[in-house]
Scaffold this active site. Sequence first.
Site, PDB file in Angstrom:
ATOM      1  N   TYR A  58       0.842  -1.206   0.000  1.00 42.86           N
ATOM      2  CA  TYR A  58       0.000   0.000   0.000  1.00 42.86           C
ATOM      3  C   TYR A  58       0.877   1.256   0.000  1.00 42.86           C
ATOM      4  CZ  TYR A  58      -3.389  -3.374   1.968  1.00 42.86           C
ATOM      5  OH  TYR A  58      -4.165  -4.457   2.223  1.00 42.86           O
ATOM      6  N   HIS A 126       1.070 -11.695   2.223  1.00 42.78           N
ATOM      7  CA  HIS A 126       0.047 -10.921   1.515  1.00 42.78           C
ATOM      8  C   HIS A 126      -0.403 -11.609   0.226  1.00 42.78           C
ATOM      9  CE1 HIS A 126      -1.215  -6.508   0.414  1.00 42.78           C
ATOM     10  NE2 HIS A 126      -2.214  -7.355   0.367  1.00 42.78           N
TER      11      HIS A 126
END
Length: 372
Positions: A58, A126
């Site tokens: 992110y 992730h």
Amino acid sequence: MSVSQASTPLSHLLPPLILGGAGFSHQVYRNPNSAQALQVLKRAFQLGLRAIDTSAYYHPSEILLGEALSHPDITSLYSRDQYLLMTKVGRITATEFDYSPVWVRQSVMRSLERLHTRYLDVVFCHDVEFVPEEEVMGAIGVLLDMVREGYIKYVGISGYRIDILSRIARRVQIQYSRPLDIIQNWAQMTLQNDRLAREGLEAFHEAGVSCVCNSSPLAIGLLRANGVPVGDLGDFHPAPSGLRSAVKEAADYVAEQGESMAALALRHSIRRGQSLSTPDFRITTIMGITSIAELEDNLTTARQVLRVSDEPRWLWSADAGPSVEINMIRAREDAQLCAAVHDILGPWHDYSFPSPGDDWDVANKKPAAARL
């Protein structure tokens, strides 16, 4: 191989609500900046929301959060043990993954530096469905080593595919003689898709997992009146046009009844998670937040579902006891609206996005077209 666990189960620490760090990324926000992050964190901490979930993917979320968390406005009021920090490893860009032991360790150390902290409360692998499972298992082994070394307290995995998350959780329990601490799944305990509750929770619990994070309760901004968010990277949302149209129709109907689609969807997800939680198996909701206005709106909405004492509690904490309950009166008021939304969604109700999709080569961790 036996690996030690933290003495306090994560289920006894994790609060019902978590601030999502994707709101400080180029994916969902135009021009994310340090002033934005500091303002949001200051207000979140004042209101008792002191658990943060982010990722190296992110970008530049970790950097902006670290600058905010090390700012005197935060450090003068809150010590490190008064908030939880969760981040992720393995996903680098939309089409780049690295689950190698060297990179996993390097990524954790970089996250520690970026977030200006000596330890991370949780680190997830992730989007595990994009890489071979053997690589995921190796990465988990590195993270468990770093638990022993004191850099990490708890280890988890994140992704969309419930079947893959369940299978990896079972493998970890066998291979490492201890379960994963936590699993994060996105957009599947929502007003549009409830597969996490029906297909995931029992399997996760059987694999010894004590915490589940339901992220994207608005399905990455799909479940709102004004369409999906478009950040600096453009429209990346996986919802097909038919689903978008059905959600727009449902949002218009909800608005005609004097209610907000986003508020209804958030209440639904929080309520669903809390109704399925127990003291030893906690489901928590991660809320994507980009501004103080959005933060305050979301917490106002959450208070319609959770009874929380007026005095901010540490972390909106797991130990808040009887002060955190499901508001059944509001639940009955929402039930009719939710049923109407499901009718409007029709075949799109419980639709799941393809992940990673036929255009992704899992074995080589790259778009399938790149093989040609």
